[in-house]
Design a protein around this motif. Structure first.
Motif, PDB file in Angstrom:
ATOM      1  N   GLU A 140     -23.598 -12.343  -4.434  1.00 30.02           N
ATOM      2  CA  GLU A 140     -24.299 -10.863  -4.338  1.00 30.02           C
ATOM      3  C   GLU A 140     -24.610 -10.735  -2.782  1.00 30.02           C
ATOM      4  OE1 GLU A 140     -27.494  -8.049  -6.424  1.00 30.02           O
ATOM      5  OE2 GLU A 140     -27.507 -10.167  -6.970  1.00 30.02           O
ATOM      6  N   SER A 141     -25.328 -11.739  -2.348  1.00 27.07           N
ATOM      7  CA  SER A 141     -25.877 -11.734  -1.097  1.00 27.07           C
ATOM      8  C   SER A 141     -24.725 -11.569  -0.077  1.00 27.07           C
ATOM      9  CB  SER A 141     -26.686 -12.871  -0.551  1.00 27.07           C
ATOM     10  OG  SER A 141     -26.034 -14.124  -0.788  1.00 27.07           O
ATOM     11  N   THR A 142     -23.670 -12.261  -0.208  1.00 26.50           N
ATOM     12  CA  THR A 142     -22.473 -12.044   0.804  1.00 26.50           C
ATOM     13  C   THR A 142     -21.691 -10.656   0.647  1.00 26.50           C
ATOM     14  OG1 THR A 142     -21.808 -14.493   0.006  1.00 26.50           O
ATOM     15  CG2 THR A 142     -20.264 -13.395   1.432  1.00 26.50           C
ATOM     16  N   LYS A 143     -21.864 -10.335  -0.562  1.00 28.02           N
ATOM     17  CA  LYS A 143     -21.040  -8.667  -0.644  1.00 28.02           C
ATOM     18  C   LYS A 143     -22.048  -7.820  -0.073  1.00 28.02           C
ATOM     19  CE  LYS A 143     -19.351  -7.913  -4.982  1.00 28.02           C
ATOM     20  NZ  LYS A 143     -19.388  -7.534  -6.109  1.00 28.02           N
ATOM     21  N   GLU A 189     -18.204   7.324 -13.457  1.00 32.71           N
ATOM     22  CA  GLU A 189     -19.198   7.221 -14.145  1.00 32.71           C
ATOM     23  C   GLU A 189     -20.324   6.323 -13.571  1.00 32.71           C
ATOM     24  OE1 GLU A 189     -18.067   2.832 -16.483  1.00 32.71           O
ATOM     25  OE2 GLU A 189     -17.949   4.943 -17.436  1.00 32.71           O
ATOM     26  N   GLU A 190     -21.543   6.857 -13.834  1.00 34.99           N
ATOM     27  CA  GLU A 190     -22.916   6.191 -13.085  1.00 34.99           C
ATOM     28  C   GLU A 190     -22.859   4.878 -12.931  1.00 34.99           C
ATOM     29  OE1 GLU A 190     -27.587   7.126 -12.503  1.00 34.99           O
ATOM     30  OE2 GLU A 190     -26.573   8.427 -13.582  1.00 34.99           O
ATOM     31  N   ALA A 191     -22.606   4.015 -14.304  1.00 37.70           N
ATOM     32  CA  ALA A 191     -22.784   2.660 -14.609  1.00 37.70           C
ATOM     33  C   ALA A 191     -21.821   1.926 -13.414  1.00 37.70           C
ATOM     34  CB  ALA A 191     -22.473   2.157 -15.917  1.00 37.70           C
ATOM     35  N   GLY A 192     -20.756   2.497 -13.207  1.00 40.94           N
ATOM     36  CA  GLY A 192     -19.759   1.619 -12.052  1.00 40.94           C
ATOM     37  C   GLY A 192     -20.152   1.785 -10.749  1.00 40.94           C
ATOM     38  N   ASN A 193     -21.125   2.476 -10.335  1.00 46.49           N
ATOM     39  CA  ASN A 193     -21.750   2.714  -9.082  1.00 46.49           C
ATOM     40  C   ASN A 193     -22.378   1.644  -8.704  1.00 46.49           C
ATOM     41  OD1 ASN A 193     -20.834   5.442  -7.759  1.00 46.49           O
ATOM     42  ND2 ASN A 193     -20.995   5.849 -10.054  1.00 46.49           N
ATOM     43  N   GLU A 194     -22.270   0.776  -7.514  1.00 43.90           N
ATOM     44  CA  GLU A 194     -22.923  -0.364  -7.559  1.00 43.90           C
ATOM     45  C   GLU A 194     -24.583  -0.175  -7.199  1.00 43.90           C
ATOM     46  OE1 GLU A 194     -21.727  -3.913  -5.619  1.00 43.90           O
ATOM     47  OE2 GLU A 194     -20.095  -3.014  -4.758  1.00 43.90           O
ATOM     48  N   LYS A 195     -25.385  -1.168  -7.790  1.00 45.99           N
ATOM     49  CA  LYS A 195     -26.750  -1.237  -7.427  1.00 45.99           C
ATOM     50  C   LYS A 195     -27.318  -2.522  -7.424  1.00 45.99           C
ATOM     51  CE  LYS A 195     -27.455   2.609 -11.198  1.00 45.99           C
ATOM     52  NZ  LYS A 195     -28.311   2.986 -12.228  1.00 45.99           N
ATOM     53  N   ASN A 247     -30.909  -5.128  -5.940  1.00 52.59           N
ATOM     54  CA  ASN A 247     -32.195  -5.274  -6.105  1.00 52.59           C
ATOM     55  C   ASN A 247     -32.601  -4.708  -4.502  1.00 52.59           C
ATOM     56  OD1 ASN A 247     -34.714  -6.824  -5.032  1.00 52.59           O
ATOM     57  ND2 ASN A 247     -34.773  -6.929  -7.484  1.00 52.59           N
ATOM     58  N   ILE A 248     -33.528  -3.799  -4.523  1.00 58.48           N
ATOM     59  CA  ILE A 248     -33.972  -3.124  -3.364  1.00 58.48           C
ATOM     60  C   ILE A 248     -34.438  -4.230  -2.321  1.00 58.48           C
ATOM     61  CG2 ILE A 248     -36.015  -2.557  -3.839  1.00 58.48           C
ATOM     62  CD1 ILE A 248     -35.397   0.597  -2.527  1.00 58.48           C
ATOM     63  N   PHE A 249     -35.395  -4.976  -3.257  1.00 61.85           N
ATOM     64  CA  PHE A 249     -36.054  -6.212  -2.217  1.00 61.85           C
ATOM     65  C   PHE A 249     -35.116  -7.044  -1.520  1.00 61.85           C
ATOM     66  CE2 PHE A 249     -39.238  -4.676  -5.370  1.00 61.85           C
ATOM     67  CZ  PHE A 249     -40.155  -4.369  -4.432  1.00 61.85           C
ATOM     68  N   MET A 250     -34.156  -7.344  -2.308  1.00 60.51           N
ATOM     69  CA  MET A 250     -32.905  -8.294  -1.863  1.00 60.51           C
ATOM     70  C   MET A 250     -32.063  -7.419  -0.549  1.00 60.51           C
ATOM     71  SD  MET A 250     -29.616  -9.816  -3.962  1.00 60.51           S
ATOM     72  CE  MET A 250     -28.587 -11.269  -3.102  1.00 60.51           C
ATOM     73  N   CYS A 251     -32.125  -6.275  -0.741  1.00 63.38           N
ATOM     74  CA  CYS A 251     -31.342  -5.390   0.227  1.00 63.38           C
ATOM     75  C   CYS A 251     -32.245  -5.233   1.555  1.00 63.38           C
ATOM     76  CB  CYS A 251     -31.057  -4.148  -0.305  1.00 63.38           C
ATOM     77  SG  CYS A 251     -29.711  -3.966  -1.278  1.00 63.38           S
ATOM     78  N   HIS A 252     -33.497  -5.198   1.254  1.00 64.67           N
ATOM     79  CA  HIS A 252     -34.481  -5.225   2.415  1.00 64.67           C
ATOM     80  C   HIS A 252     -34.329  -6.294   3.125  1.00 64.67           C
ATOM     81  CE1 HIS A 252     -38.477  -5.112   4.518  1.00 64.67           C
ATOM     82  NE2 HIS A 252     -38.115  -3.995   4.573  1.00 64.67           N
TER      83      HIS A 252
END
Length: 554
Positions: free
Chosen positions: A151-154, A216-222, A224-229
């Motif tokens: 996830e962090s690499t992505k 479909e909404e579930a397919g759009n990537e989400k 953790n906002i703290f990780m992104c920050h």
């Protein structure tokens, strides 16, 4: 060439003078350049070729994936084995440009390579790499594998594409009027611009446009906002500032939703997908207008010229001879990979695309007795081929692929091929009689593979999804499964309904027409070839992007 003061290397057509940068994680330009995984890349590659054809003021920005997506090999029992091999490209030019961007609060060096337009007849293209001696090992791996499972690499890859691409334009003194995000992967470019413009979101909106591909909404990537920050995704904005822009209070950062709130305009990739997207996102305030520009593929690259010549000259014998020649060429690959000898006189079905659950690669096998009857019919013989790359960590999709491989051992007229990239894709479209497409409606945003199949005299059989409602006239230029009210059917019932109708159309209409009415079959092929030629050629699509998305007509 002075890349620090880059200029477009060809004259620009006046209608296409708006200056555009097109950001995409993948581009399927040529078999030799393995920086793509599937449909998103095929679409982006055709867009770059059409930008060259029309001489548009557009450049492509991507990532130079050291190991590509993955190489599709086999284990000793023929099942799927993902392998990663370092790729070498002597035709890419080292620009000499190196700069740093912040990822995870640390400086990361970015090196830039250039693809000259004359090599593959594309827009000028720039590819970013972090695999340089100045970086530590972790930073080097950012550009190693397309869609890395970590996830962090992505997230770091998205930062490289977006922030790195935006900074590259600044370093080259190459100002752009429009930043086009092909999917939300490049969204960090918007936050880079926001910082550049002193926090003025209206100035970002003037430049940013967004193409969404996920219905479909579930397919759009989400994430953790703290990780992104912590990863420096937001170029210094606080989490509260980001939440204000995104408009959601929870801690899952929705990349697509944020793109829809930061862009001036967005688009879906078929008319149906536009409708689905507007309905899907309408509950969120502050999103931009969502238009629809139907995907397309470049006619020059994909179409078989001798087949079109035979059609245009109304030479039926030559047309049939050419199609059989194309089938024989494909069947050499089948024989080489599987040991099965296919017959060019036998009706050949192909299912080939990314293996994903909703695409239902193995749907025909859900009724084993009917499948056996189909493949063992002495009056109307059938051959069937599957090909496609599952995501290397999608174990369910890999299991489906391997199940088909195992099933194929019982039939000499069934084959599952590996290596589904541009070259094999072209051969499959040229060598198939029927292009089978059976996603769950309305999960397929566009599904462009059927377009290039039609450009090679392969007739579409599809559920009524993506681009199909805009193209197929049932029984005239293709075949479409009758729609049910998919909103009320369970997944199981929808699969059963579509399965029953697929077999009915195959057994009662398509196969008897092929064998008993060859003139009628040829007419269907040729009508499809004519209908797909203009409306689903990416030159039309690239023109529409300028007229409807890039040129601000408000």
């Amino acid at each position: 060439m002075d890349f620090n003061n880059f200029q477009m290397p060809f004259g620009i057509t006046p209608n296409y003078s708006k200056k555009v940068a097109y950001f995409s994680m993948e581009f399927a330009i040529d078999q030799a350049l393995k920086i793509y995984s599937g449909g998103l890349g095929f679409l982006a590659g055709s867009h770059m070729r059409s930008a060259y054809n029309l001489k548009q003021d557009l450049v492509g920005i991507g990532i130079l994936w050291k190991f590509g997506y993955y190489d599709q090999a086999r284990n000793h029992d023929q099942t799927l084995q993902p392998t990663w091999t370092r790729k070498m490209y002597s035709f890419l030019q080292d620009t000499g440009i190196k700069f740093q961007i912040e990822i995870h609060s640390a400086p990361v060096w970015v090196k830039v390579y250039y693809l000259d337009p004359e090599i593959f007849h594309t827009a000028p293209m720039f590819f970013l790499s972090t695999d340089v001696p100045e970086n530590d090992h972790i930073s080097k791996t950012i550009c190693h594998r397309l869609y890395d499972a970590n996830e962090s690499t992505k997230i770091a890859q998205y930062i490289l594409l977006g922030k790195g691409g935006a900074k590259l334009l600044h370093v080259m003194n190459f100002e752009r009027d429009v930043y086009h995000l092909n999917e939300a992967h490049g969204l960090p470019a918007a936050f880079y611009l926001l910082k550049k413009f002193g926090g003025d979101l209206s100035k970002v909106k003037e430049k940013l446009v967004f193409t969404t591909h996920t219905p479909e909404e579930a397919g759009n990537e989400k994430h953790n906002i703290f990780m992104c920050h912590d990863m420096s995704y937001f170029s210094g904005l606080t989490i509260d500032e980001v939440k204000t822009i995104e408009g959601v209070e929870d801690d899952r950062f929705n990349h697509s939703l944020c793109a829809l709130r930061m862009a001036r305009v967005a688009n879906g990739v078929s008319q149906l997908h536009g409708e689905v997207s507007r309905l899907m996102w309408s509950k969120y305030p502050g999103i931009c207008e969502i238009k629809a520009i139907t995907n397309a593929q470049e006619f020059k690259y994909w179409s078989d010229k001798p087949l079109y010549s035979a059609k245009d000259e109304d030479d039926k014998t030559l047309f049939d001879f050419r199609k059989k020649h194309l089938k024989k060429r494909l069947f050499k690959i089948v024989a080489d990979q599987t040991g099965n000898l296919f017959d060019e006189n036998v009706f050949t079905i192909v299912w080939a695309r990314r293996f994903a659950g909703y695409k239902r690669a193995d749907l025909l096998l859900h009724d084993k007795s009917r499948f056996e009857r189909l493949l063992n019919n002495p009056k109307y013989p059938v051959q069937i081929i599957w090909a496609g790359k599952p995501y290397p960590m999608d174990y369910s999709a890999i299991s489906t692929f391997n199940t088909l491989v195992e099933e194929g051992k019982y039939y000499k007229n069934m084959a599952v091929l590996t290596g589904y990239e541009l070259s094999l894709s072209k051969l499959l479209k040229q060598g198939s009689d029927l292009w089978l497409n059976n996603p769950r409606v309305p999960r397929e945003a566009s599904g462009t593979s059927g377009m290039t199949a039609a450009m090679n005299g392969s007739v579409n059989l599809s559920t009524d999804d993506g681009w199909i409602p805009e193209f197929v006239k049932n029984g005239i230029n293709g075949f479409v499964v009758p729609q049910a009210d998919y909103n009320v059917l369970s997944v199981y019932d929808q699969d059963q309904y579509d399965l029953e109708n697929l077999y009915n159309v195959l057994e009662n209409e398509i196969i008897p027409t092929y064998y008993d009415h060859p003139d009628q079959w040829r007419k269907i092929q040729q009508t499809a070839m004519e209908d797909v030629k203009l409306d689903f050629n990416s030159d039309r699509m690239a023109d529409e992007y300028y007229k409807q998305i890039y040129d601000d007509l408000r």
